[in-house]
Scaffold this motif. Structure first.
Motif, PDB file in Angstrom:
ATOM      1  N   ARG A   1       1.898  13.810  -2.281  1.00 53.98           N
ATOM      2  CA  ARG A   1       0.785  13.119  -2.933  1.00 53.98           C
ATOM      3  C   ARG A   1       0.923  11.610  -2.749  1.00 53.98           C
ATOM      4  O   ARG A   1      -0.040  10.921  -2.411  1.00 53.98           O
ATOM      5  CB  ARG A   1       0.742  13.477  -4.420  1.00 53.98           C
ATOM      6  N   PHE A   2       2.108  11.072  -2.989  1.00 54.27           N
ATOM      7  CA  PHE A   2       2.431   9.674  -2.692  1.00 54.27           C
ATOM      8  C   PHE A   2       3.716   9.715  -1.866  1.00 54.27           C
ATOM      9  O   PHE A   2       4.812   9.860  -2.407  1.00 54.27           O
ATOM     10  CB  PHE A   2       2.589   8.859  -3.974  1.00 54.27           C
TER      11      PHE A   2
ATOM     12  N   GLU B   1      -3.165  11.853  -1.770  1.00 53.82           N
ATOM     13  CA  GLU B   1      -4.135  11.550  -2.822  1.00 53.82           C
ATOM     14  C   GLU B   1      -5.101  10.435  -2.400  1.00 53.82           C
ATOM     15  O   GLU B   1      -4.765   9.579  -1.564  1.00 53.82           O
ATOM     16  CB  GLU B   1      -3.400  11.124  -4.103  1.00 53.82           C
ATOM     17  N   GLU B   2      -6.294  10.455  -3.012  1.00 54.41           N
ATOM     18  CA  GLU B   2      -7.305   9.443  -2.696  1.00 54.41           C
ATOM     19  C   GLU B   2      -6.869   8.043  -3.109  1.00 54.41           C
ATOM     20  O   GLU B   2      -7.368   7.059  -2.564  1.00 54.41           O
ATOM     21  CB  GLU B   2      -8.627   9.790  -3.382  1.00 54.41           C
ATOM     22  N   ASP B   3      -5.965   7.928  -4.087  1.00 52.85           N
ATOM     23  CA  ASP B   3      -5.557   6.620  -4.589  1.00 52.85           C
ATOM     24  C   ASP B   3      -4.668   5.854  -3.616  1.00 52.85           C
ATOM     25  O   ASP B   3      -4.328   4.691  -3.868  1.00 52.85           O
ATOM     26  CB  ASP B   3      -4.820   6.769  -5.923  1.00 52.85           C
ATOM     27  N   ASN B   4      -4.257   6.475  -2.518  1.00 59.08           N
ATOM     28  CA  ASN B   4      -3.406   5.808  -1.542  1.00 59.08           C
ATOM     29  C   ASN B   4      -4.215   4.859  -0.666  1.00 59.08           C
ATOM     30  O   ASN B   4      -5.395   5.099  -0.391  1.00 59.08           O
ATOM     31  CB  ASN B   4      -2.710   6.840  -0.650  1.00 59.08           C
ATOM     32  N   GLY B   5      -3.569   3.789  -0.222  1.00 54.65           N
ATOM     33  CA  GLY B   5      -4.221   2.896   0.730  1.00 54.65           C
ATOM     34  C   GLY B   5      -4.490   3.584   2.055  1.00 54.65           C
ATOM     35  O   GLY B   5      -5.467   3.271   2.743  1.00 54.65           O
TER      36      GLY B   5
ATOM     37  N   ILE C   1       0.858  -1.181   0.000  1.00 53.87           N
ATOM     38  CA  ILE C   1       0.000   0.000   0.000  1.00 53.87           C
ATOM     39  C   ILE C   1       0.896   1.233   0.000  1.00 53.87           C
ATOM     40  O   ILE C   1       2.082   1.156   0.329  1.00 53.87           O
ATOM     41  CB  ILE C   1      -0.934   0.049   1.229  1.00 53.87           C
ATOM     42  N   THR C   2       0.310   2.361  -0.376  1.00 52.24           N
ATOM     43  CA  THR C   2       1.023   3.634  -0.286  1.00 52.24           C
ATOM     44  C   THR C   2       0.299   4.542   0.700  1.00 52.24           C
ATOM     45  O   THR C   2      -0.886   4.384   0.971  1.00 52.24           O
ATOM     46  CB  THR C   2       1.117   4.327  -1.654  1.00 52.24           C
TER      47      THR C   2
ATOM     48  N   LYS D   1       5.687   4.072   0.937  1.00 49.58           N
ATOM     49  CA  LYS D   1       5.144   2.773   0.516  1.00 49.58           C
ATOM     50  C   LYS D   1       5.384   1.751   1.619  1.00 49.58           C
ATOM     51  O   LYS D   1       6.437   1.754   2.276  1.00 49.58           O
ATOM     52  CB  LYS D   1       5.827   2.317  -0.782  1.00 49.58           C
TER      53      LYS D   1
ATOM     54  N   GLN E   1      -4.833   7.501   3.232  1.00 48.82           N
ATOM     55  CA  GLN E   1      -4.877   8.904   2.822  1.00 48.82           C
ATOM     56  C   GLN E   1      -4.794   9.793   4.047  1.00 48.82           C
ATOM     57  O   GLN E   1      -5.542   9.624   5.005  1.00 48.82           O
ATOM     58  CB  GLN E   1      -6.150   9.211   2.040  1.00 48.82           C
TER      59      GLN E   1
END
Length: 226
Positions: free
Chosen positions: A44-45, A30-34, A25-26, A48, A36
Motif C-alpha cells: 500500500r505504501f 494506494e491513491e494517496d501515494n505520489g 513522495i511515496t 519513499k 501509484q
C-alpha cells in the motif's frame, strides 16, 4: 527544489512518464501515494523518495516484497540518474530522457579522460525500454564506480568508519594473498582460486558488510545483537 522524473518500463502503467514530482513522495498501491502502481505485489505504501543535502534518497517502507535497484535488494539507496527501481512487477527508470542522455555524455567524457580516448560501455549499464530482463546477468549496482563517502563526520565517526573499512580491507587482502593463480598455457587471464577455508572467510566478510549496512539503515538491528 529539483523535480524528479520516473519512466515506467514495466507494469500496468508501462510507457507512462511521471515528471515534475516534488520530493518527498511515496510510491505504492494506494491513491494517496505520489506514484501509484496498480500491482498486487506492490505494498500500500511501498517506498519513499526524499531529498537530503542535494541527494535523492530511496527508502523501502518495510514492504512485503522489497525494493530493488539495478536488480539488487536495498533498504536505503542514493538514487542516480539511470537507476532502475523494481517494485513488484513494475520497473521504473529514474531520470528523464534528457537527464539520462546528459549523464551518458558526462560519463563518456570521464572515460575518455581516464582511458586515453578509449570508450567502452557494458551493455548492462543502462537498460533501454523493451529490453528483456529474464536470463540476463544482473547489472552492476553502481555502474559509475564506488559511491562517495559521507562528509561532515565527527572525529569519532571518522575513526569508526575508518576502522570498519580497514577491517574489510584486511580480510580481503589476506584472502587475495593466499589465493593461487592457476595459470594455463595460452590463457592471458588465468583463473584465480582460493581454498575452502579462505572462501569461508570471504563469505564472512560479505556477512560483516551486510550487518554494517543493516545497522546503518536500521539502528534497531544493532541493538538486537547486543
Amino acid at each position: 527544489m529539483a523535480t524528479l522524473t520516473f519512466q515506467i518500463l514495466e507494469g500496468m502503467e508501462r510507457g507512462h512518464i511521471l515528471s515534475g514530482l516534488q520530493p518527498p513522495i511515496t510510491i505504492g498501491r494506494e491513491e494517496d501515494n505520489g506514484v501509484q502502481l496498480n500491482d498486487e505485489r506492490v505494498s500500500r505504501f511501498h517506498a519513499k523518495i526524499q531529498e537530503d543535502d542535494g541527494q535523492i534518497i530511496l527508502t523501502d517502507l518495510e514492504s512485503t516484497n522489497g525494493t530493488r535497484v539495478n536488480g539488487h535488494p536495498v533498504q536505503m539507496h542514493v538514487l542516480r540518474v539511470g537507476d532502475q527501481v523494481s517494485i513488484g512487477r513494475c520497473l521504473l527508470l529514474y531520470g528523464s530522457r534528457e537527464e539520462i542522455e546528459e549523464h551518458i555524455q558526462s560519463r563518456r567524457g570521464r572515460l575518455q579522460e581516464s582511458e586515453g580516448g578509449t570508450v567502452t560501455f557494458d551493455s548492462d549499464d543502462i537498460r533501454q525500454p523493451g529490453d528483456p530482463l529474464d536470463g540476463e546477468e544482473l547489472p552492476r549496482m553502481f555502474p559509475d564506480g564506488a559511491p562517495p563517502l559521507p562528509g561532515g563526520l565527527r572525529p569519532v565517526q571518522i575513526a569508526q568508519l575508518s576502522d570498519a573499512l580497514a577491517h574489510v580491507h584486511d580480510r580481503l587482502r589476506s584472502v587475495i594473498e593466499r589465493g593461487k593463480s592457476q595459470g594455463e598455457k595460452g590463457l592471458e587471464a588465468p583463473p584465480f582460486q582460493v581454498d575452502w577455508v579462505d572462501w569461508q572467510k570471504l563469505l564472512q566478510v560479505e556477512m560483516d558488510l551486510s550487518q554494517y549496512i543493516a545497522s546503518v539503515t536500521d539502528p534497531d538491528v544493532g541493538d538486537e545483537e547486543d
